[in-house]
Each structure stands twice: as C-alpha cells, then as structure tokens.
Design a protein around this motif. Structure first.
Motif, PDB file in Angstrom:
ATOM      1  N   ASP A  10       6.062  -8.107   7.611  1.00 46.39           N
ATOM      2  CA  ASP A  10       5.518  -8.414   6.285  1.00 46.39           C
ATOM      3  C   ASP A  10       4.558  -9.592   6.402  1.00 46.39           C
ATOM      4  N   ALA A  11       3.262  -9.321   6.294  1.00 52.28           N
ATOM      5  CA  ALA A  11       2.244 -10.364   6.424  1.00 52.28           C
ATOM      6  C   ALA A  11       1.682 -10.814   5.083  1.00 52.28           C
ATOM      7  N   THR A 182      -7.574 -33.341  25.291  1.00 49.07           N
ATOM      8  CA  THR A 182      -6.465 -32.712  24.578  1.00 49.07           C
ATOM      9  C   THR A 182      -6.430 -31.230  24.940  1.00 49.07           C
ATOM     10  N   HIS A 183      -5.271 -30.769  25.382  1.00 47.45           N
ATOM     11  CA  HIS A 183      -5.097 -29.393  25.818  1.00 47.45           C
ATOM     12  C   HIS A 183      -4.383 -28.599  24.726  1.00 47.45           C
ATOM     13  N   GLN A 184      -4.929 -27.452  24.409  1.00 50.77           N
ATOM     14  CA  GLN A 184      -4.429 -26.624  23.313  1.00 50.77           C
ATOM     15  C   GLN A 184      -3.815 -25.348  23.875  1.00 50.77           C
ATOM     16  N   TRP A 185      -2.581 -25.067  23.442  1.00 46.45           N
ATOM     17  CA  TRP A 185      -1.880 -23.863  23.876  1.00 46.45           C
ATOM     18  C   TRP A 185      -1.149 -23.247  22.693  1.00 46.45           C
ATOM     19  N   GLY A 186      -0.927 -21.952  22.803  1.00 46.18           N
ATOM     20  CA  GLY A 186       0.039 -21.272  21.968  1.00 46.18           C
ATOM     21  C   GLY A 186       1.097 -20.704  22.893  1.00 46.18           C
ATOM     22  N   LYS A 279      -4.379 -20.047  25.748  1.00 47.06           N
ATOM     23  CA  LYS A 279      -5.073 -21.280  25.357  1.00 47.06           C
ATOM     24  C   LYS A 279      -5.719 -21.091  23.991  1.00 47.06           C
ATOM     25  N   ARG A 280      -4.887 -20.801  23.016  1.00 45.88           N
ATOM     26  CA  ARG A 280      -5.306 -20.634  21.626  1.00 45.88           C
ATOM     27  C   ARG A 280      -4.068 -20.797  20.761  1.00 45.88           C
ATOM     28  N   ASP A 281      -4.271 -21.003  19.474  1.00 41.59           N
ATOM     29  CA  ASP A 281      -3.136 -21.108  18.562  1.00 41.59           C
ATOM     30  C   ASP A 281      -2.491 -19.743  18.359  1.00 41.59           C
ATOM     31  N   PHE A 282      -1.168 -19.719  18.390  1.00 42.23           N
ATOM     32  CA  PHE A 282      -0.413 -18.512  18.069  1.00 42.23           C
ATOM     33  C   PHE A 282       0.037 -18.524  16.612  1.00 42.23           C
ATOM     34  N   SER A 283       0.479 -19.680  16.138  1.00 34.96           N
ATOM     35  CA  SER A 283       1.006 -19.784  14.787  1.00 34.96           C
ATOM     36  C   SER A 283      -0.154 -20.037  13.827  1.00 34.96           C
ATOM     37  N   THR A 284      -0.709 -18.968  13.294  1.00 40.06           N
ATOM     38  CA  THR A 284      -1.896 -19.044  12.450  1.00 40.06           C
ATOM     39  C   THR A 284      -1.634 -18.320  11.133  1.00 40.06           C
ATOM     40  N   PRO A 287      -2.986 -12.367  10.043  1.00 40.64           N
ATOM     41  CA  PRO A 287      -1.974 -11.311  10.209  1.00 40.64           C
ATOM     42  C   PRO A 287      -2.132 -10.528  11.505  1.00 40.64           C
ATOM     43  N   ALA A 288      -3.361 -10.332  11.980  1.00 47.27           N
ATOM     44  CA  ALA A 288      -3.575  -9.565  13.207  1.00 47.27           C
ATOM     45  C   ALA A 288      -2.946 -10.259  14.411  1.00 47.27           C
ATOM     46  N   THR A 289      -3.042 -11.592  14.450  1.00 46.03           N
ATOM     47  CA  THR A 289      -2.428 -12.334  15.558  1.00 46.03           C
ATOM     48  C   THR A 289      -0.922 -12.158  15.559  1.00 46.03           C
ATOM     49  N   TRP A 290      -0.310 -12.263  14.383  1.00 44.00           N
ATOM     50  CA  TRP A 290       1.142 -12.117  14.309  1.00 44.00           C
ATOM     51  C   TRP A 290       1.568 -10.692  14.641  1.00 44.00           C
ATOM     52  N   ALA A 291       0.814  -9.703  14.181  1.00 36.26           N
ATOM     53  CA  ALA A 291       1.154  -8.315  14.499  1.00 36.26           C
ATOM     54  C   ALA A 291       1.124  -8.087  16.005  1.00 36.26           C
TER      55      ALA A 291
END
Length: 394
Positions: A10-11, A182-186, A279-284, A287-291
């Motif tokens: 459910d997005a 600064t290093h960015q990860w998901g 090397k990108r945000d996961f928690s955004t 909806p496509a990223t979460w799916a």
C-alpha cells in the motif's frame, strides 16, 4: 511486515494529500514523545546558505543603495538625525530581509521534514512496519557501518514478520576540515536464523569508473566464479576454503533470484545478517523505489530456509555428546536398537577463518598517491626550475 498476500503493498500514504495542520500536530507529538530530534540543525544550515546566496546575488545592489544613502546623508542631511536615519535605514532593511529569508527557510525545511516523517510513518503502518526518525551509529556488522564519523541512519522502517527487516538511509563522514566527504548509502538489513560465512556480492552494474563502489576491497584470491550468467552481474567473494559452502548457498535458483531482483544492489552476508546496499536513498517518498525493494526482499526470503540448514563442517568436533551427570558414573544401558555411527550435525555457527573476508591492500592506489606526493615535493624543491634555467642559459 507480513511478506504475503495477506497484507498487500500500500503506497497511498506516500502520495495522497495531507492536511498541514495535522502534520504540524503530528510533529509536535513526535518531539514531545522523543521520537524525533528536538531541533533540526540542518534547517539552520539551509537557512544560512540561503541567506548567503541572497547576499551574494544582491551584493552589488546593496552596495549601490548604501553608497547612495551615505552620500545623501553626508551631503544633504549633514549630521542631522534625518541624515543618520537615511544612512542606517538601508542596513536595517538588509538585516530584516536576511532574517526573513532565514525564518522562511527554516519553516520550509521543518515543514518538508515533518510531512516526510508523517508520510513514511503512515506508509510503515499501512504495510505492517514501524517508522523511526533516526538511529546514531547503528550497531550492525556490515562493511559500511564502522567507517568514518558522524554515522547516522535516518527514516528507518522496520518489520518483524516473518523475520526482522530494516530499510534505512545512512550517512557517515570521512576526513576533516575542507577535506571532509559525506558518504550516502541506502541499506536493507535482513536478520537470518543462523550465522553464515562472510560473503560479498559486488554488483558489477553499479561500479564506478575505476572499479567497485564498495568502501572495502577484498583479496582477489577469494573471488569465486559461479556457473551460468551470474558472473556477468556479480563478483562473489568468499573466504578461502569456503568455496564448496558458497556453492551450497548459491544454488542456480537462488542465483536467479539475485539476478532478477537485486542485480543493481551490492550484497553482504556477515554473521547472521544479509545486507543490500546502494549509494542512494532507499527510504524515500517514491512508491516505485519501495515496490522494487519490497519485491527484492520478498523474492529472497522464501529461499532462506535452505541457508538455515547450512552447517560449518569445521565445527563438527564441537558436537560431541556428553553423558548426563546422573548416569555418567554408571554402566551404559543396553539399547533395543542400533545407535547411528555417523557424526552428529555441527552446531550453528562459523569457524573463525570463515567469519571475515581478507581485505586487500590497495597497492596501486598507494603507489599512485605516493607518486603525486613525490612529484609535488620535487616541484617545491625547484629541481625542475634549476634544470630549465641551466638549459636556457646555454
């Protein structure tokens, strides 16, 4: 989260309209309950940056206005109160403008942050998970978690069924002063039911120009080639002597799952954890990223049962039965059946040599850096200048 059809993805909370008054009250409850930071230091930084940009953009105009009013105050107004007012007014005007810019920037930042928290919290609840604003220096064994300083996970979503899963964004800083990075990860962290050998799957599709984007490099002798197309997507590293164990864990059907669902992600198995990195945000709020992430985790979870049956044969000596104290001194009772003579199954765990991969010393990078330092020292010494002067003086 229940990774089954009983709780469909459910997005809607990520995209549906929200009431700003509801969001404001929600943020106040978060701060009062200690679930969110009391202050937002980043908002102050954003505000200062906006103010500086404003001053830079309008510096020439401000200087012209100040000059005009100063001449007016000096020539026309003299030393009268009106002249002083004309001289002070532009300064007061600029201070007010900058202050308004800072206040607006802080409010906009806090509003955006609050709405983000509100949406992610509702999204987590809709999908059987819990949301947490941040976690300083999360105590996880993955390769990205012990590096640098200022380590912090943010926008954390956690599920506990059928096993613990955590999605989050992660930041850490290396260097100091002007050389800070600064290093960015998901990351996705999945808790396994048994410890496994340290295995890394370096996704080839997300590598940088000069090789892997992972923060650690591993001895090339630990790289294991697998059958089929797997080597086109991942470079697999396992401890020396654990090649047959890696082949047991990565059967063709499991390799297919990784290729189909996680080919853009780096994977690390360490202790009783599996990590997915990018090397990108996961928690955004996308909806496509979460799916994509939910599908990847769901595709892997139902294959973990085979992994949980794995045992390290090197621990077989530990599985030696001992007699119960009450009967240890007496004769062994006769059994109406024949006892098995095969060795007992080793206990869960990994022998010391399989718990961590051997890191590779980046000699090429060290030599290149040393060459640059040597070249700089030679330039500073004036050696080349002396040679050129000698040549042109002939």
């Amino acid at each position: 989260m229940e990774w089954t059809s009983a709780l469909p993805f459910d997005a809607r909370p990520l995209v549906e309209p929200v009431d700003r008054n509801v969001v404001r009250a929600y943020v106040q409850r978060l701060r009062a309950g200690g679930r969110a930071p009391k202050a937002a230091p980043a908002a102050v930084v954003v505000a200062v940056v906006v103010g500086v940009v404003f001053l830079v953009m309008f510096a020439n105009i401000a200087v012209g206005i100040l000059g005009s009013f100063w001449e007016l105050a000096r020539d026309g107004g003299g030393g009268s109160p009106a002249g002083i007012l004309f001289a002070v007014f532009p300064i007061f005007f600029l201070v007010v403008i900058v202050g308004l810019v800072v206040v607006v920037a802080v409010k906009l930042f806090r509003g955006a942050s609050g709405e983000r928290w509100y949406r992610l919290d509702r999204f987590a609840q809709a999908n059987g998970m819990t949301w947490h604003a941040e976690s300083p220096a999360p105590p996880l064994p993955g390769m990205i978690f012990g590096l640098g300083h200022g380590r912090r996970a943010t926008d954390i979503l956690r599920g506990s069924e059928p096993r613990f899963v955590e999605f989050a964004n992660y930041r850490y800083t290396t260097g100091s002063g002007k050389n800070q990075t600064t290093h960015q990860w998901g990351y996705v962290a999945v808790k396994l039911s048994t410890p496994l050998p340290h295995i890394v799957l370096d996704a080839l599709g997300n590598n940088a120009l000069f090789g892997s984007n992972l923060p650690a490099s591993f001895d090339r002798e630990q790289r294991l080639s697998l059958e089929g197309d797997f080597d086109r997507y991942f470079a697999l590293y396992c401890p020396r002597g654990y090649e047959s164990d890696a082949l047991y864990l990565f059967t063709p059907d499991i390799m297919a799952r990784f290729i189909d669902n996680a080919a853009a992600l780096d994977v690390e198995i360490v202790d009783d954890w599996l990590f997915l990195y990018a090397k990108r945000d996961f928690s955004t709020l996308d909806p496509a990223t979460w799916a994509w992430l939910f599908a990847a985790v769901a595709a892997l979870l139902d294959k973990f049962a085979q992994w949980e049956r794995w045992r390290d044969a090197r621990l077989a000596d530990i599985a030696v039965p001992t007699a119960h104290p009450a009967v240890a001194a007496g004769p062994a009772p006769a059994l109406p059946f024949a006892a098995p003579t095969a060795a007992l199954r080793p206990p869960p765990g990994v022998a010391p040599q399989g718990r961590r991969l051997t890191r590779r010393v980046p000699w090429g990078t060290i030599a290149l850096f040393g060459g640059f330092v040597l070249f700089w020292l030679v330039l500073q010494s004036g050696f080349f200048g002396g040679i050129l002067s000698a040549l042109f003086s002939r």
